[in-house]
Enzyme design. Structure first.
Site, PDB file in Angstrom:
ATOM      1  N   LEU A  19     -15.081  -0.003  23.424  1.00 36.26           N
ATOM      2  CA  LEU A  19     -13.776   0.443  22.929  1.00 36.26           C
ATOM      3  C   LEU A  19     -12.859  -0.743  22.671  1.00 36.26           C
ATOM      4  O   LEU A  19     -12.152  -0.793  21.659  1.00 36.26           O
ATOM      5  CB  LEU A  19     -13.136   1.406  23.933  1.00 36.26           C
ATOM      6  N   LYS A 117       3.309  -1.043  36.196  1.00 35.08           N
ATOM      7  CA  LYS A 117       2.074  -0.762  36.913  1.00 35.08           C
ATOM      8  C   LYS A 117       1.982   0.728  37.249  1.00 35.08           C
ATOM      9  O   LYS A 117       2.965   1.367  37.609  1.00 35.08           O
ATOM     10  CB  LYS A 117       2.003  -1.582  38.202  1.00 35.08           C
ATOM     11  N   ASN A 122      -3.726  -1.921  39.315  1.00 41.65           N
ATOM     12  CA  ASN A 122      -3.492  -2.984  38.346  1.00 41.65           C
ATOM     13  C   ASN A 122      -3.561  -2.448  36.920  1.00 41.65           C
ATOM     14  O   ASN A 122      -3.625  -3.211  35.971  1.00 41.65           O
ATOM     15  CB  ASN A 122      -4.518  -4.115  38.532  1.00 41.65           C
ATOM     16  N   CYS A 527      -9.060  -6.216  29.735  1.00 40.03           N
ATOM     17  CA  CYS A 527      -9.928  -5.859  30.854  1.00 40.03           C
ATOM     18  C   CYS A 527     -10.050  -7.046  31.802  1.00 40.03           C
ATOM     19  O   CYS A 527      -9.989  -8.203  31.384  1.00 40.03           O
ATOM     20  CB  CYS A 527     -11.314  -5.457  30.361  1.00 40.03           C
ATOM     21  N   TRP A 572      -6.183  -8.436  43.591  1.00 38.74           N
ATOM     22  CA  TRP A 572      -6.924  -8.413  42.331  1.00 38.74           C
ATOM     23  C   TRP A 572      -8.398  -8.741  42.531  1.00 38.74           C
ATOM     24  O   TRP A 572      -9.102  -9.094  41.585  1.00 38.74           O
ATOM     25  CB  TRP A 572      -6.276  -9.347  41.327  1.00 38.74           C
ATOM     26  N   CYS A 655       4.936 -10.146  38.060  1.00 38.11           N
ATOM     27  CA  CYS A 655       4.987  -9.502  36.749  1.00 38.11           C
ATOM     28  C   CYS A 655       4.811  -7.996  36.832  1.00 38.11           C
ATOM     29  O   CYS A 655       4.168  -7.475  37.734  1.00 38.11           O
ATOM     30  CB  CYS A 655       3.932 -10.092  35.815  1.00 38.11           C
ATOM     31  N   HIS A 706       3.026  -9.815  26.074  1.00 38.95           N
ATOM     32  CA  HIS A 706       1.981  -8.814  25.884  1.00 38.95           C
ATOM     33  C   HIS A 706       2.075  -8.153  24.511  1.00 38.95           C
ATOM     34  O   HIS A 706       1.402  -7.162  24.247  1.00 38.95           O
ATOM     35  CB  HIS A 706       2.047  -7.757  26.995  1.00 38.95           C
ATOM     36  N   CYS A 738       5.193 -14.034  31.134  1.00 45.91           N
ATOM     37  CA  CYS A 738       3.916 -14.187  31.841  1.00 45.91           C
ATOM     38  C   CYS A 738       3.137 -15.309  31.172  1.00 45.91           C
ATOM     39  O   CYS A 738       3.643 -15.984  30.277  1.00 45.91           O
ATOM     40  CB  CYS A 738       3.158 -12.848  31.784  1.00 45.91           C
TER      41      CYS A 738
END
EC number: 2.1.1.14
Length: 769
Positions: A19, A117, A122, A527, A572, A655, A706, A738
């Site tokens: 995807l 979030k 995450n 991802c 993470w 962030c 982003h 970021c």
């Protein structure tokens, strides 16, 4: 005893991130819209058939999204802000992408929706905007289309939607930030959801799943009233045998369970992993109506470790004494775990036996349902049960005594930096000689195809280490020189040698394992591949000193040493479940502390220790903040930097989270400078910083990285004007939201040039140029 199985949601990116590649190909123009749609359709069909073949009884539909399920819900309900409507796209997909990423092109220039979030994960969702001109009404057909799509291939699904209560609790009014709910909005939302129920009833759906994770937050009486108002109309709309499951997760609903019980839901989904004790206590106290099914969330959608069958079966036996209508279910969507362990060919089979990704969790659900149906006396002789028990015999890892001794030797003084921050600030300003509103970046620069290819070539042996290192030096030379040319005050080395801000550090630490295909969606097409904490953690070797000192040797301006903090590495990664997270954080803190002190000895004067994920795992109920998280997370960060001298400036970064409620705790981290994601959140953090008399110097992000948009100099100036009107300019830094790893070179450098020019213009207006 339980016989049926249910899944709340399944990963949508595909086994090989199909995807992601299809959508990004469409964005780049190398793939057509029909091809992208075809990939999405084939993935949905594959995932439905996979779950059906695994024996899952209640298979979700509408859990699929090209970008985000909350964004899909906003579009379904007509909550599309006017600025996006004006773009007049021909296709809904282009509208969704513009809302998620922003748009800059021939149709206009529009900033994206805010991004936050998703509870304690995450995963990032798009924040719906509901303004005074928003007309809420059922405006799309996506859930119905996908339900029909599944029916056409012979799979009867349980449609899944973000519930109305959660949707409203996550939404905001862009003008006043806090969404004020009037009767008109509540009625409009309830009417739209009632229409959804009736439509699915006409289509022949047996179950509908409304996800209401916001019910696990602390609630006011007004919240409870809102919930009841919404669902009174929705439940009344049931017809043709359709049943409604209220699905909750990420915690417990003990404080509202009795209300939920009395409202007449056909099914209630409870998280019996994260909310186990409180949810069970509520069930025992209030009971379960005879015609209500409990969807027992006993298989975690948040971890990769095998389910402990003995523990779960005991839980299911306990539930059977409370209710005879129990479905064995996932605790939440499997969106938050990788696809399958079948793709992991580099890890030994004995290691993989301990892991369950989404596909393996389907097998756990069906096995647990089957074993729960056996008499207790027959389970011990079942091979499935015995094989599972062997995984929990306590022999998986051996403790590292050196790590234990080091933790045992810690004292209170190891968590306190001296001298006090105000004194350090005076000495740092004198030593660094930076202007007011110093400009910098968060750390990473674009990871181009060429950078990733060189790393792959090194792993495969196609190039030598010497050739690879020469390339890294050349890239550092270029990025340092370019930063100097555009006038940045504090530079970074670009992080070209790093695959990921967590995995890279894990590769230099003892106690970690790494996967090759275990990707998880973070936002949009982004991802991540978290490493696995397998055993006790310690630093095996210096991690960042070489490239940081090389970069510093190429300039007279300060270069930040860039580290990932212990809490972010923990949050993470896939953490251990046999050791408290507090102890894992302390182990990581000691390892990163060693790196901090080495950087200082090597002459690095500014060290950034990123804690991007600190807020992410904060418990959802305020009463739990200081009883199991902040009381060890903040000290872990302090332990990392407490040993440096007064003129070494410690930065950190956070962030895409809500910071306002824990501003005092963030200040107590005792960093010298902290940068926040702020631009996409409309600088809402500023008021909290001012009202709390925040002592740490701050860098509220002045543009959104982003999004592919290039912000104008005027746009950034306007943000800086708002910042310096609220905060002391002498305590303000200027930086993006970021890191720049995911952006293209053509977006990165113009944006940074505009940022530097904007800072210079504001300095001039302040008379501080």
């Amino acid at each position: 005893m339980p016989t049926l199985t249910s899944v709340s949601g399944f990963p949508r990116i595909g086994e090989h991130r199909e995807l992601k590649r299809a959508i990004e190909g469409y964005w780049k123009g190398s793939l057509g819209l029909d091809e992208m749609r075809s990939t999405a359709r084939s993935l949905r069909e594959r995932h439905w058939r996979l779950q059906a073949d695994a024996g899952i009884d209640l298979i979700p539909s509408n859990d699929f999204s090209l970008y985000d399920q909350v964004l899909d819900t906003a579009m379904l309900l007509g909550a599309v802000p006017r600025r996006f409507d004006r773009l007049a796209f021909d296709h809904g997909e282009d509208l969704a992408f513009a809302m998620g990423r922003g748009y800059q092109g021939p149709r206009g220039d529009v900033e994206a929706l805010p991004m936050k979030k998703w509870f304690t994960t995450n995963y990032h969702y798009l924040v719906p905007e509901i303004g005074e001109d928003t007309q809420i009404a059922l405006s799309g057909t996506k859930p119905f289309d996908e339900y029909r799509e599944a029916e056409a291939i012979g799979v009867h699904t349980k449609p899944v939607l973000v519930g109305p209560y959660t949707f409203l609790k996550l939404a905001r009014d862009p003008q006043v930030r806090e969404l004020e709910l009037d009767r008109g909005i509540i009625n409009a939302i309830a009417t739209a959801y009632a229409e959804i129920v009736r439509t699915f009833a006409d289509l022949g759906a047996s179950w509908l799943q409304f996800d209401e994770p916001a019910l696990v937050f602390d609630k006011t009486l007004e919240d409870t009233s809102l919930f009841k108002s919404l669902y009174a109309k929705i439940l009344f709309a049931r017809t043709n045998g359709v049943r409604i499951e209220l699905n909750t997760y990420f915690g417990h609903i003990a404080d509202i369970y009795d209300t939920v019980r009395l409202m007449g839901f056909d099914g209630i989904g409870l998280d019996l992993c994260e909310g186990r004790d409180a949810n069970l206590a509520a069930l025992r106290r209030h009971g379960v109506p005879q015609d209500t099914t409990i969807f027992a969330g006993v298989v975690s959608g948040r971890n990769i470790w095998r389910n402990d069958y003995a523990d779960t079966l005991a839980l299911l036996d306990d539930l059977a004494s409370i209710s005879d209508r129990v479905v064995v279910s996932s605790a939440c969507s499997f969106l938050h775990v990788p696809y399958s362990t079948a793709g992991e060919r580099e890890l030994p089979a004995k290691v993989l036996d301990h892991f369950a990704f989404a596909v393996e969790k389907l097998g756990e659900l069906t096995q647990l349902a089957s074993l729960a149906g056996l008499p207790v006396s027959e389970r011990d002789g079942d091979d499935r049960y015995q094989g599972n028990r062997a995984l929990f015999d306590g022999t998986r890892v051996t403790a590292d005594r050196g790590v234990s001794r080091r933790i045992d030797a810690l004292t209170d003084d190891d968590f306190v930096r001296t001298p006090r921050r105000d004194e350090r600030r005076i000495r740092q300003h004198a030593a660094l000689g930076l202007p007011v509103l110093p400009t910098t970046t968060i750390g990473s620069f674009p990871q181009t195809k060429a950078v990733r290819a060189e790393r792959a070539d090194l792993r495969a042996g196609r190039i030598t280490r010497e050739a690879y290192d020469a390339s890294i030096r050349r890239r550092i030379d270029e990025v340092v020189a370019h930063q100097e040319r555009i006038g940045l005050d504090v530079l970074v080395h670009g992080e070209f040698e790093r695959n990921d801000m967590v995995e890279y550090f894990g590769q230099h630490l003892n106690g970690f394992l790494f996967t090759s295909q275990a990707w998880v969606q973070s936002y949009g097409t982004r991802c991540v591949k978290p490493p696995i904490i397998w055993g006790d953690v310690s630093r095996r070797e210096p991690i960042t000193v070489r490239w940081s000192t090389y970069a510093q040797s190429r300039t007279t301006r300060p270069v930040k040493g860039m580290l990932t903090g212990p809490v972010t590495i923990l949050n993470w990664s896939w953490p251990r479940e046999d050791v408290p997270r507090s102890r894992q954080a302390t182990q990581l803190a000691l390892a990163i502390r060693d790196e901090v002190l080495d950087l200082e000895r090597a002459g690095i004067r500014i060290i950034q220790i990123d804690e991007a994920a600190l807020r992410e795992k904060l418990p959802l109920r305020r009463s739990d903040w200081h009883t199991g998280y902040l009381d060890w997370a903040i000290p872990a960060f302090r332990l990392v930097h407490s040993g440096v001298g007064p003129t070494t400036q410690i930065h950190t970064h956070m962030c895409y989270s809500e910071f306002n409620d824990i501003i005092a705790d963030i200040d107590a981290m005792d960093a010298d400078v902290i940068s926040f994601e702020a631009s996409r959140g409309d600088l809402v953090v500023l008021d909290a910083l001012r009202e709390s008399r925040f002592r740490t110097e701050v860098g509220p992000g002045v543009y959104d990285i982003h999004s592919p948009r290039i912000p104008t100099e005027r746009e950034i100036e306007d943000r800086l004007d708002r910042i310096v009107a609220t905060l002391d300019p002498d305590r303000v830094w200027v930086n993006p939201d970021c890191g720049l790893k995911t952006r293209a070179e053509a977006e990165t450098w113009p944006s940074l040039e505009h940022m530097v020019e904007a800072a210079a213009a504001v300095r001039t207006r302040l008379g501080r140029h």
